[in-house]
Design an enzyme around this catalytic site. Sequence first.
Site, mmCIF file in Angstrom:
data_model
loop_
_atom_site.group_PDB
_atom_site.id
_atom_site.type_symbol
_atom_site.label_atom_id
_atom_site.label_comp_id
_atom_site.label_asym_id
_atom_site.label_seq_id
_atom_site.Cartn_x
_atom_site.Cartn_y
_atom_site.Cartn_z
ATOM 1 N N GLY A 171 39.390 4.058 14.386
ATOM 2 C CA GLY A 171 38.685 3.854 13.114
ATOM 3 C C GLY A 171 37.498 2.941 13.336
ATOM 4 O O GLY A 171 37.042 2.774 14.476
ATOM 5 N N VAL A 175 37.625 -2.811 10.671
ATOM 6 C CA VAL A 175 39.088 -2.781 10.560
ATOM 7 C C VAL A 175 39.712 -3.045 11.943
ATOM 8 O O VAL A 175 40.759 -3.696 12.040
ATOM 9 C CB VAL A 175 39.564 -1.425 9.963
ATOM 10 N N GLU A 193 40.117 2.438 19.436
ATOM 11 C CA GLU A 193 39.165 3.541 19.585
ATOM 12 C C GLU A 193 38.205 3.435 18.413
ATOM 13 O O GLU A 193 38.505 3.892 17.308
ATOM 14 C CB GLU A 193 39.901 4.893 19.584
HETATM 15 N N1 LIG Z 1 36.752 6.220 19.062
HETATM 16 C C1 LIG Z 1 37.295 7.244 18.458
HETATM 17 O O1 LIG Z 1 38.008 8.046 19.067
HETATM 18 C C2 LIG Z 1 37.044 7.486 17.023
HETATM 19 C C3 LIG Z 1 36.401 6.539 16.252
HETATM 20 N N2 LIG Z 1 36.184 6.783 14.926
HETATM 21 C C4 LIG Z 1 35.444 5.794 14.177
HETATM 22 O O2 LIG Z 1 36.102 5.567 12.966
HETATM 23 C C5 LIG Z 1 35.184 5.254 11.936
HETATM 24 C C6 LIG Z 1 35.418 6.154 10.753
HETATM 25 O O3 LIG Z 1 36.697 6.049 10.349
HETATM 26 P P1 LIG Z 1 37.145 4.970 9.249
HETATM 27 O O4 LIG Z 1 36.163 5.011 8.148
HETATM 28 O O5 LIG Z 1 37.431 3.678 9.886
HETATM 29 O O6 LIG Z 1 38.484 5.690 8.917
HETATM 30 P P2 LIG Z 1 39.579 5.317 7.889
HETATM 31 O O7 LIG Z 1 38.995 4.839 6.609
HETATM 32 O O8 LIG Z 1 40.470 6.504 7.864
HETATM 33 O O9 LIG Z 1 40.302 4.113 8.581
HETATM 34 C C7 LIG Z 1 41.006 4.253 9.769
HETATM 35 C C8 LIG Z 1 42.442 3.814 9.589
HETATM 36 O O10 LIG Z 1 42.454 2.435 9.294
HETATM 37 C C9 LIG Z 1 43.256 2.190 8.184
HETATM 38 N N3 LIG Z 1 42.652 1.084 7.447
HETATM 39 C C10 LIG Z 1 41.487 1.100 6.745
HETATM 40 N N4 LIG Z 1 41.239 -0.107 6.213
HETATM 41 C C11 LIG Z 1 42.255 -0.921 6.609
HETATM 42 C C12 LIG Z 1 42.570 -2.282 6.392
HETATM 43 N N5 LIG Z 1 41.786 -3.064 5.657
HETATM 44 N N6 LIG Z 1 43.682 -2.756 6.966
HETATM 45 C C13 LIG Z 1 44.489 -1.976 7.690
HETATM 46 N N7 LIG Z 1 44.250 -0.674 7.900
HETATM 47 C C14 LIG Z 1 43.148 -0.147 7.381
HETATM 48 C C15 LIG Z 1 43.250 3.467 7.395
HETATM 49 O O11 LIG Z 1 44.432 3.602 6.644
HETATM 50 C C16 LIG Z 1 43.180 4.521 8.469
HETATM 51 O O12 LIG Z 1 44.438 4.913 8.923
HETATM 52 C C17 LIG Z 1 33.825 5.468 12.531
HETATM 53 O O13 LIG Z 1 33.315 4.220 12.910
HETATM 54 C C18 LIG Z 1 34.105 6.319 13.747
HETATM 55 O O14 LIG Z 1 33.134 6.210 14.726
HETATM 56 C C19 LIG Z 1 36.608 7.930 14.343
HETATM 57 C C20 LIG Z 1 37.264 8.878 15.062
HETATM 58 C C21 LIG Z 1 37.486 8.759 16.474
#
Ligand SMILES: NC(=O)C1=CN([C@@H]2O[C@H](COP(=O)(O)OP(=O)(O)OC[C@H]3O[C@@H](n4cnc5c(N)ncnc54)[C@H](O)[C@@H]3O)[C@@H](O)[C@H]2O)C=CC1
Length: 760
Positions: A171, A175, A193
Site C-alpha cells: 500500500g 500507511v 511493498e
Molecule cells: N509495491 C507494490 O507491490 C504495490 C504498491 N502499491 C502502492 O499502494 C498505494 C495505493 O494503495 P493504497 O491507497 O495504500 O491502498 P489501500 O487504501 O487499499 O490501503 C492498503 C491497505 O492498508 C490498509 N490501511 C489503510 N489505511 C490504514 C491505516 N490508517 N491503518 C492501518 N491500515 C490501513 C487498508 O485497509 C488496505 O488493506 C500506492 O502508493 C501504490 O503505489 C499498490 C500495489 C502494489
Amino acid sequence: MSREQQAVARARKAFETGRSKSVEHRIRQLKNLQRLFTEKQSVISAAVKKDLNKSEVGTQLYETLGLEGELNTAINHLKEWAAPRPVEKNLLTISDTVYIKPEPLGVVLIIGAWNYPWAVTIQPLIGAIAAGHGGPAANLHRQRALPRSDWGVSETQELLRQRFDHIFYTGNSVVGKLIMEAAAKNLTPVTLELGGKSPCYIDKNCDLTIACRRVAWGKYTNCGQTCIAPDYILCEPSIQDRVIEEVKKAIKEFYTDNPKTCPDYGRIINQRHFKRIMNMLEGSTVAAGGDNEESDCYIAPTVLRDVKPEAKVMQEEIFGPLLPILSVSGLDEAIKFINKGEKPLALYCFSSDNKVINRMTDETSSGGFLANDCLVHFSVGSLPFGGVGNSGMGCYHGKYSFDQLSHLRSCLIKKLNMEGVNRMRYPPHTPKKLGWARFFILNSVDLGWVGRMALLAVMVVVAAVVLQCTAQWCYQSQYSCDDTCRDPIRWAAQFPSCGGLRQSPINIVSTKVHVNSALPPFNFIGHTNTINITVENKGHSAHFALPHSVRLTGGALPGHYRAAQFHFHWGGNGRPGSEHTIDGEQFPMELHIVHIKEPYGSLAEAEHDMAGIALLAFLFEESPDDNPHLDSVIASLGRVKNNGSSTVIPNFRLSDIIPSDKDLFSYYRYVGSMTTPGCEQAVAWTLFHRTLPISSLQLDAITQQCRFWTGQPMTDIFRPTQPLDGRVVYRSKAGAALRGVMHWWVGVSSVLLGRTGLIH
Ligand SMILES: NC(=O)C1=CN([C@@H]2O[C@H](COP(=O)(O)OP(=O)(O)OC[C@H]3O[C@@H](n4cnc5c(N)ncnc54)[C@H](O)[C@@H]3O)[C@@H](O)[C@H]2O)C=CC1
Ligand SMILES: CCCCCCCCCC(=O)O
C-alpha cells in the site's frame, strides 16, 4: 475477544499444531489455492469488474495468470526450497555439518491494496503457505464488490494491535510507516511493498513510436492505478511534441477515440481518489485527454505538457491516468532530477544506446530497473520484486517470497571429538595459536551443494577431514618433500577440472595462430573512473577488488562483462613469472583482469558458462626505468604481507596501469580455464600484444613483500603451461570491422565443443 483477536488466535493455534510445517501439507494447500483460480475465475473477474471496470480478460492477464505461474513454481520447487542448504565451510568447521535451515516464522499478517486485489494479497499468501505458515490472518480489506467504500481500515488497525511473526504490507508509504510503528512494539519483521513516483526517461536516440506505445500501456493499464506505472516522463524539449503525438496515437490504438466506452479502459477506485487526481491537474497544461465524469469515476487517459517540477502533479505519486512530461537538457539532468527525489519502486529508461542505459543503472537507485519497456519485470518470477528506501523494504515473487517469509536459521552440528583442533581458540591465548586460528578460519572450503543428503555427506567429510586439512593446493615454489600440500601437477587429484582439456595458461606459438578479422576492439567502461580499491592477500596471491562500474564489452565477447578483480603472477629473484608464454618465452610478470559475464553475480555462477568469465591478460617486459603507475600497487603489497590482511588504494584508476583503448586492438584469443584451482573451464582469454613496462627494482619490490598462507615468501606464483589439446588460438587483425562478431563466437564455441567431444 474481538473477531480480529479470534482470527489471530485461531491462526496461532493452527500453527502450533505443527501441521503446516509438513511440505506435503503445504503442497496440498497450494493445490487447493490453484483450484480456486480454475473454479472461481468468473466470480473473481466479476468482483474486479465492479471495483475497477477491469474486463475478464484483463483480470486474467494482469492478475490471475501471474498467480497461476507463481503457484506452479512454488509447487514444483518447494521441496528444493525447503531443504537444508549446505554452505561453504572454513577449515575449522570442515568436519561439521553446516547448513541453513529455512523455517516458518509463525503467524503472518498480509495486508493488501485494492488496485490489484488478487495479485497483491494472494501472491504473498503463496509465499506464506510455501514457507509453512499456519492460516495467515490474511487481508480484511473490502473491495467494492463487497461493501463499497474504505472498509478494512478499522479491522486492519485492530489486527495491528495483535502480535504477529511477520507483517507483509502492500500500500502507500504513509500507511507503511504506521504499519512499521505497530510492528515495532513486538519487534515484528515487516515487508513493505510501497509505491512512489516511478520516473521514465525517454532518450531522443530511440524509436519514439515503440517507446511511447509501451509507456502508454504501462501508464494507462488499470487507469494508472499500478504501483509500478511510469509516473512521469523526462525528455528533451526537442522531442516533447513527438512524444505527445505518439502517446496520443497509442491511446487511440488501445482504447479507441472514446476510452469511456472501451471495455479495456478502467475506472478510478472511488470518488475520493477521483477528486485527489483531478486536483493534481491544477496549474498544468493538458496536451491530450482531460475529460472526466465524477459519478462514473472516469478520467480519460491524459497527457500534460511542459510540466514544472513544482507543479501539483509532481508532489506525490499520481496513481491515476495523468502523464506529465518534464523537460530536461539530457541524460545528466535526468539522472540529477531522479536522484533528487525518493528512491522509486521502478525506473524506466528508453534508449537505443547501451551507454545511456548503463549510465542510468549505474548512477541511480530504484526497486527495479527496466530498459525499453514497462511493468513486465513484475511477471518474471526469478526477479526479486520490491522497493528500496521510500518505495519499500524486502522483496518477493518466486523463491524470494519463500525466503522473505522464512527464517533462514544457521545450523552448525559438531561432534564431541577432535578437541585438539579447538585448543587454538581456548585460553591461554598465544601468538602461535592465533597464527593457526588465522590459517583455519581464513581458508574456506567449498564442498558444493550437498542438498538434502547433507547428513550423509558430512560423514564422508568427517572421514576425509585429516586428508583435507593437509591437502591445500600450493605452487611448486611452496612445495617440498616434507610438505603435504598439492603442487600444480597434483591439483587435479583434488580439483578434477584442473585435469580438463581446456586448461590455462598455454604457450602461444605465434606461427600457428589463426588470424581472425572478426575480432574487434574492446569497449572499456569505467576504466578511467577514480575509485578506492581493496587489496587483499589471499594466501596464494594478492587480489585487487574492482567495483561493478568497471565493465567491458566488444572484443567479440558474447555479452557484457563486469570487472571483479585483478591480480599479478610473478617469479622471484630475477626469475620470470608470467603464466602464458609466447614461443616458449616466459615474461617477468603477468597481469590478469577478471570479468564476470552479466547477469552472473559471482565466479561460481559464471563457471557453468563456457564464456562466463572474460580474462584480460597483459605481459610485462623489463624496462630500464621505473613505471610510476605501479607505485601505488607496489606500496599496497607492502601493506598486505600476510594471508588475510587487506588495505585500500585510494584514488586508483585502472586506466593508469593498462594502455589506452586505442593501443589494445591487437590480441590473442582462446578459450580456457582459470589458472588456479578449481581451474573452471569457463574463460574467454584475451592476451594483449602490447606489453607493460616494469623495472627490475620494481619487480624485486613486488616479489619480496608478500607471504603465502604457509608463511613462506610468495614467489614464483604461476602455473606451468598446459597442453592446447586441439584448441585454436586466434589473433585479431588490427582495424577489423565489427561485422561478424557473433559469428566468430558461435564459430569458436562450436569448434571447441566439437573438439572436446561435448557436441557431435
Ligand atoms: N509495491 C507494490 O507491490 C504495490 C504498491 N502499491 C502502492 O499502494 C498505494 C495505493 O494503495 P493504497 O491507497 O495504500 O491502498 P489501500 O487504501 O487499499 O490501503 C492498503 C491497505 O492498508 C490498509 N490501511 C489503510 N489505511 C490504514 C491505516 N490508517 N491503518 C492501518 N491500515 C490501513 C487498508 O485497509 C488496505 O488493506 C500506492 O502508493 C501504490 O503505489 C499498490 C500495489 C502494489
Ligand atoms: C504482464 C505484466 C503484468 C503487470 C502487472 C502489474 C501489477 C503491478 C502490481 C501492483 O500495482 O499492484
